[in-house]
Design a protein around this motif. Structure first.
Motif, PDB file in Angstrom:
ATOM      1  N   VAL A  36       0.863  -1.185   0.000  1.00 46.92           N
ATOM      2  CA  VAL A  36       0.000   0.000   0.000  1.00 46.92           C
ATOM      3  C   VAL A  36       0.897   1.232   0.000  1.00 46.92           C
ATOM      4  N   ILE A  57       0.740   5.417  -0.309  1.00 45.83           N
ATOM      5  CA  ILE A  57      -0.176   6.557  -0.218  1.00 45.83           C
ATOM      6  C   ILE A  57       0.541   7.848  -0.577  1.00 45.83           C
ATOM      7  N   VAL A  98      -1.405  -1.308  -4.134  1.00 47.49           N
ATOM      8  CA  VAL A  98      -2.484  -0.352  -3.963  1.00 47.49           C
ATOM      9  C   VAL A  98      -1.862   1.038  -3.997  1.00 47.49           C
ATOM     10  N   LEU A 113      -7.333  11.534   4.103  1.00 52.94           N
ATOM     11  CA  LEU A 113      -7.244  10.279   4.845  1.00 52.94           C
ATOM     12  C   LEU A 113      -8.200  10.226   6.034  1.00 52.94           C
ATOM     13  N   PHE A 124      -7.012   3.835  -5.445  1.00 54.86           N
ATOM     14  CA  PHE A 124      -8.018   4.501  -4.632  1.00 54.86           C
ATOM     15  C   PHE A 124      -7.814   5.990  -4.814  1.00 54.86           C
ATOM     16  N   GLY A 125      -8.861   6.705  -5.154  1.00 54.07           N
ATOM     17  CA  GLY A 125      -8.745   8.141  -5.333  1.00 54.07           C
ATOM     18  C   GLY A 125     -10.119   8.786  -5.382  1.00 54.07           C
ATOM     19  N   LEU A 132     -10.279   2.361   5.373  1.00 52.52           N
ATOM     20  CA  LEU A 132      -9.614   2.049   4.115  1.00 52.52           C
ATOM     21  C   LEU A 132      -8.684   0.848   4.294  1.00 52.52           C
ATOM     22  N   VAL A 159      -2.805   4.898  -3.486  1.00 52.03           N
ATOM     23  CA  VAL A 159      -3.850   5.778  -2.972  1.00 52.03           C
ATOM     24  C   VAL A 159      -3.483   7.200  -3.378  1.00 52.03           C
ATOM     25  N   SER A 160      -4.147   7.689  -4.419  1.00 46.00           N
ATOM     26  CA  SER A 160      -3.908   9.023  -4.958  1.00 46.00           C
ATOM     27  C   SER A 160      -4.946   9.314  -6.032  1.00 46.00           C
ATOM     28  N   SER A 161      -5.152  10.579  -6.287  1.00 41.64           N
ATOM     29  CA  SER A 161      -5.997  10.975  -7.422  1.00 41.64           C
ATOM     30  C   SER A 161      -5.153  11.624  -8.510  1.00 41.64           C
ATOM     31  N   THR A 182      -4.139  13.262  -0.866  1.00 43.78           N
ATOM     32  CA  THR A 182      -5.169  12.315  -0.452  1.00 43.78           C
ATOM     33  C   THR A 182      -5.790  12.727   0.871  1.00 43.78           C
ATOM     34  N   ILE A 219     -12.443   6.775  -3.261  1.00 42.96           N
ATOM     35  CA  ILE A 219     -12.132   6.831  -1.830  1.00 42.96           C
ATOM     36  C   ILE A 219     -13.180   7.611  -1.041  1.00 42.96           C
TER      37      ILE A 219
END
Length: 160
Positions: free
Chosen positions: A8, A10, A94, A17, A119-120, A23, A96-98, A15, A138
């Motif tokens: 994972v 991030i 994984v 959180l 995940f975003g 999550l 986790v960001s847009s 992000t 997310i």
């Protein structure tokens, strides 16, 4: 799909959180998380995030922005992902960001044979979404819904 060893990563700079524990619980229903890292410039507006991440067992990687408007943390996350990939010890990543800057990374990881879950936010680029095997919003509550998590755990238990 059940995984044995999940990484994972991030992008804490980009992000929210607020639901970190939920999550992580959701990701855990997919398999065993063995690497948890978060990247950010902790000297700026991320102090609260750093504490929450550390409480959740994340290794927090700090990078200063060497030049204004440039984000060294994105490069650090990408380098670590490729380094971890080449250890051949993980079957899922994984991200986790847009941030659409992670599109080439997600494609590279996927082409290398690992499963990639992004995940975003809902406004994440279509390219990043499609670069992942799966993409989860997310901000959508259903990924944190206790019934859904319980259902995932039940399915995984039956597969064992």
């Amino acid at each position: 799909m059940k995984f044995h060893r999940i990484v994972v990563l991030i992008d804490a700079d980009n992000t929210n959180l607020a639901n970190l524990e939920k999550l992580i619980q959701y990701i855990s229903t997919r398999g065993r998380i063995v690497v948890k890292r978060a990247y950010g410039n902790w000297s700026e507006n991320l102090k609260d995030k750093k504490s929450a991440l550390q409480q959740s067992g994340f290794k927090t990687e700090h990078y200063f922005n060497c030049v204004p408007e440039k984000n060294a943390t994105d490069i650090a996350l990408a380098i670590d992902a490729v380094d971890l990939l080449h250890k051949n010890s993980y079957d899922s990543f994984v991200i986790v960001s847009s941030d659409s800057d992670f599109t080439p990374l997600s494609i590279y990881l996927k082409e290398s044979g690992v499963y990639v879950i992004g995940f975003g936010k809902s406004n994440a680029s279509e390219a990043f979404r499609n670069g992942c095997d799966e993409f989860k919003d997310i901000e959508k509550q259903e990924i944190y819904d206790e019934e859904e998590v319980k259902d995932n755990i039940d399915i995984i238990t039956k597969l064992k």
